[in-house]
Design an enzyme around this catalytic site. Structure first.
Site, PDB file in Angstrom:
ATOM      1  N   HIS A 269       0.853  -1.187   0.000  1.00 47.26           N
ATOM      2  CA  HIS A 269       0.000   0.000   0.000  1.00 47.26           C
ATOM      3  C   HIS A 269       0.886   1.232   0.000  1.00 47.26           C
ATOM      4  CE1 HIS A 269      -3.189   2.808   1.141  1.00 47.26           C
ATOM      5  NE2 HIS A 269      -4.017   1.870   0.735  1.00 47.26           N
ATOM      6  N   ASP A 326      -7.965  -5.405   0.253  1.00 49.98           N
ATOM      7  CA  ASP A 326      -8.465  -6.223  -0.851  1.00 49.98           C
ATOM      8  C   ASP A 326      -8.092  -7.692  -0.749  1.00 49.98           C
ATOM      9  OD1 ASP A 326      -9.687  -4.147  -2.395  1.00 49.98           O
ATOM     10  OD2 ASP A 326      -7.669  -3.376  -2.672  1.00 49.98           O
TER      11      ASP A 326
HETATM   12  N1  CMC Z   1       4.200  -7.769  -4.578  1.00 53.55           N
HETATM   13  C1  CMC Z   1       5.530  -7.755  -4.777  1.00 53.55           C
HETATM   14  N2  CMC Z   1       6.287  -6.642  -4.721  1.00 53.55           N
HETATM   15  C2  CMC Z   1       5.665  -5.481  -4.477  1.00 53.55           C
HETATM   16  C3  CMC Z   1       4.263  -5.414  -4.258  1.00 53.55           C
HETATM   17  C4  CMC Z   1       3.544  -6.618  -4.325  1.00 53.55           C
HETATM   18  N3  CMC Z   1       2.214  -6.611  -4.141  1.00 53.55           N
HETATM   19  N4  CMC Z   1       3.903  -4.128  -4.019  1.00 53.55           N
HETATM   20  C5  CMC Z   1       5.036  -3.407  -4.084  1.00 53.55           C
HETATM   21  N5  CMC Z   1       6.090  -4.221  -4.366  1.00 53.55           N
HETATM   22  C6  CMC Z   1       7.503  -3.803  -4.474  1.00 53.55           C
HETATM   23  C7  CMC Z   1       7.726  -3.089  -5.786  1.00 53.55           C
HETATM   24  O1  CMC Z   1       8.151  -4.005  -6.782  1.00 53.55           O
HETATM   25  C8  CMC Z   1       8.779  -2.098  -5.430  1.00 53.55           C
HETATM   26  O2  CMC Z   1      10.009  -2.766  -5.422  1.00 53.55           O
HETATM   27  P1  CMC Z   1      11.384  -1.991  -5.849  1.00 53.55           P
HETATM   28  O3  CMC Z   1      11.532  -0.911  -4.824  1.00 53.55           O
HETATM   29  O4  CMC Z   1      12.391  -3.055  -5.786  1.00 53.55           O
HETATM   30  O5  CMC Z   1      11.107  -1.460  -7.222  1.00 53.55           O
HETATM   31  C9  CMC Z   1       8.439  -1.705  -3.982  1.00 53.55           C
HETATM   32  O6  CMC Z   1       7.729  -2.818  -3.465  1.00 53.55           O
HETATM   33  C10 CMC Z   1       7.587  -0.460  -3.866  1.00 53.55           C
HETATM   34  O7  CMC Z   1       6.463  -0.590  -4.729  1.00 53.55           O
HETATM   35  P2  CMC Z   1       5.804   0.624  -5.510  1.00 53.55           P
HETATM   36  O8  CMC Z   1       4.988   0.085  -6.643  1.00 53.55           O
HETATM   37  O9  CMC Z   1       6.854   1.650  -5.829  1.00 53.55           O
HETATM   38  O10 CMC Z   1       4.876   1.202  -4.366  1.00 53.55           O
HETATM   39  P3  CMC Z   1       3.584   2.072  -4.590  1.00 53.55           P
HETATM   40  O11 CMC Z   1       3.341   2.802  -3.327  1.00 53.55           O
HETATM   41  O12 CMC Z   1       3.673   2.861  -5.851  1.00 53.55           O
HETATM   42  O13 CMC Z   1       2.454   0.952  -4.853  1.00 53.55           O
HETATM   43  C11 CMC Z   1       0.627  -0.485  -4.689  1.00 53.55           C
HETATM   44  C12 CMC Z   1       1.451   0.598  -3.995  1.00 53.55           C
HETATM   45  C13 CMC Z   1      -0.603  -0.812  -3.836  1.00 53.55           C
HETATM   46  C14 CMC Z   1       0.131   0.008  -6.062  1.00 53.55           C
HETATM   47  C15 CMC Z   1       1.497  -1.759  -4.853  1.00 53.55           C
HETATM   48  O14 CMC Z   1       1.904  -2.235  -3.601  1.00 53.55           O
HETATM   49  C16 CMC Z   1       0.802  -2.873  -5.661  1.00 53.55           C
HETATM   50  O15 CMC Z   1       0.865  -2.876  -6.894  1.00 53.55           O
HETATM   51  N6  CMC Z   1       0.128  -3.837  -4.971  1.00 53.55           N
HETATM   52  C17 CMC Z   1      -0.619  -4.868  -5.607  1.00 53.55           C
HETATM   53  C18 CMC Z   1      -1.976  -4.328  -6.048  1.00 53.55           C
HETATM   54  C19 CMC Z   1      -2.894  -4.069  -4.862  1.00 53.55           C
HETATM   55  O16 CMC Z   1      -3.045  -4.896  -3.974  1.00 53.55           O
HETATM   56  N7  CMC Z   1      -3.549  -2.901  -4.872  1.00 53.55           N
HETATM   57  C20 CMC Z   1      -4.504  -2.518  -3.830  1.00 53.55           C
HETATM   58  C21 CMC Z   1      -4.102  -1.268  -3.183  1.00 53.55           C
HETATM   59  S1  CMC Z   1      -4.923  -0.980  -1.646  1.00 53.55           S
HETATM   60  C22 CMC Z   1      -6.560  -0.741  -1.972  1.00 53.55           C
HETATM   61  C23 CMC Z   1      -6.947   0.661  -2.254  1.00 53.55           C
HETATM   62  O17 CMC Z   1      -6.694   1.542  -1.403  1.00 53.55           O
HETATM   63  O18 CMC Z   1      -7.587   0.846  -3.303  1.00 53.55           O
END
Ligand code: CMC
Length: 392
Positions: A269, A326
């Site tokens: 998140h 989720d």
């Molecule tokens: N599985 C594996 N690695 C992950 C995941 C995951 N679910 N989420 C983040 N990472 C890694 C990502 O690869 C990155 O690694 P590095 O620093 O080596 O590049 C690091 O963690 C940071 O990730 P980010 O994408 O830069 O972080 P963000 O804040 O932009 O993304 C997120 C947040 C929710 C989009 C992401 O964690 C994700 O894609 N999760 C899976 C989809 C999901 O469950 N979404 C629901 C969000 S919560 C509900 C809502 O509020 O709507």
């Protein structure tokens, strides 16, 4: 030309001041108007949470009766809306239908789209809260080919929605009170989450003075994306792909592999860098619903084991990736009888409360301006126009 801070995804820019919701990402806390979401879930109902988000305080008993009555009076939608639904393909995604139909409300309820008038703002807000379950249920009924079921206003908010989704003509339908209660809790958990992408979208759309129905339709469109509200659908699909606990290590390895775009859906998140408090509550709701419905819980076991395995893995610990809301919500909604395509529609129904509260707060803020982010231009410098015959 000015000098601007480059902040893709607004990860370090506050776009507004707000008194509505507080997320403490490090402590894993979520407060609506100062109340812990766990307490609201344990003791209250969804309309009470709506009142709290809209007005800032919990209602007195009389205020609650009055608010519930006002919402209940608006649950029907204009009969002409039925024609609108019938224009969609039967196999349309319910979220596609929701974006269109909620946007169309502005064509049906002209009298409450005056955004300058706080009274009209509240009327349209109550209309939205009242009509969302009816409209989400209509989207569902339409895609199943069944006849629409009208709201029955002596039922509570969630119970009414369950009935509109699952009752069929000429057959007795009794809402299971335990499932209605579980759904009330799910709605409270999803009601607001400060400036998530869809709430920011609603604020941005509303900042131009756009009408509330159009703004909420914009929020629904944004929520549909898999990185936001669509994640519950994606999480359930992933759990089904994993299928059995023995395959978990393989999926964990893929999620950690920098060459593999696969992520654990329902994990991570932007703000919660500790256990998402909503996920904990949702896990227990899931357990209750499975016990109520007797649905086989193989995937719940996979989910519990995946949570455990990721929780003891260096990668997930170091990156502070925990289950989010989720992760368990898809399993729960499926056990209640909803097809995956309806999950995000249920989320939209609940988040409408937060979207509206954010929209009303923005319009009441004397410092509010039209949202207009800046950019860092990286395209071509000025160049001369060449007629088409001379190009190439
Ligand atoms: N599985 C594996 N690695 C992950 C995941 C995951 N679910 N989420 C983040 N990472 C890694 C990502 O690869 C990155 O690694 P590095 O620093 O080596 O590049 C690091 O963690 C940071 O990730 P980010 O994408 O830069 O972080 P963000 O804040 O932009 O993304 C997120 C947040 C929710 C989009 C992401 O964690 C994700 O894609 N999760 C899976 C989809 C999901 O469950 N979404 C629901 C969000 S919560 C509900 C809502 O509020 O709507």
């Amino acid at each position: 030309a000015g000098v601007f801070t480059y902040d893709p995804g607004f990860s370090s820019t506050a776009s507004c001041e707000s008194k509505i919701t507080y997320v403490d990402g490090d402590a894993g806390a979520l407060l609506y108007r100062g109340y812990a979401v766990e307490d609201l879930v344990a003791r209250g109902d969804f309309l009470e949470t709506c009142y709290l988000l809209f007005y800032g305080d919990l209602p007195t008993a009389a205020q609650k009766r009055d608010f519930d009555y006002r919402v209940t009076r608006h649950t029907m939608v204009h009969e002409q809306m039925v024609r609108l639904y019938q224009g969609f393909r039967r196999d349309a995604h319910p979220m596609a239908v929701m974006v269109g139909s909620v946007g169309a409300l502005s064509a049906f309820y002209h009298d409450s789209i005056d955004v300058e008038d706080p009274h009209q703002r509240m009327v349209s807000s109550i209309r939205l809260i009242a009509k969302m379950p009816t409209m989400a249920a209509m989207a569902y009924k339409y895609t199943t080919g069944q006849t629409f079921v009208y709201p029955k206003n002596d039922l509570g908010y969630a119970a009414n929605f369950l009935r509109m989704c699952f009752a069929v003509p000429f057959e007795e339908y009794q809402v299971n009170p335990a499932l209605a209660r579980a759904l009330e809790k799910i709605l409270i958990l999803h009601a607001d989450n400060e400036q998530g992408a869809s709430s920011s979208t609603v604020r941005l759309a509303g900042s131009s003075g756009a009408n509330p129905f159009a703004c909420i339709a914009a929020g629904i469109a944004c929520l549909w994306g898999p990185a936001h509200g669509g994640a519950n659908e994606a999480a359930l699909r992933m759990l089904a792909d994993i299928g059995r606990p023995e395959r978990i290590p393989e999926f964990i390895a893929r999620a950690k592999d920098p060459e593999d775009p696969f992520r654990l859906m329902g994990f991570g998140h932007r703000v919660y860098k500790s256990y998402d408090p909503r996920a904990r509550v949702m896990r227990e709701i899931c357990r209750e619903v499975l016990a109520q419905t007797g649905v086989e819980d193989t995937l719940f076991q996979v989910a519990l084991e995946l949570e455990r395995a990721a929780g003891s893995d260096e990668y997930f610990i170091e990156k502070k990736l925990f289950p989010n809301l989720d992760f368990y919500s898809g399993l729960t909604l499926q056990a209640m009888g909803f097809p995956t395509a309806m999950f995000t529609a249920v989320f939209a129904m609940a988040r409408t409360a937060g979207w509206i509260a954010q929209w009303m707060e923005m319009l009441a803020d004397p410092g509010q301006k039209i949202g207009r982010p800046r950019q860092l231009y990286t395209g071509s410098p000025r160049r001369d126009y060449v007629p088409v015959t001379k190009r190439g």
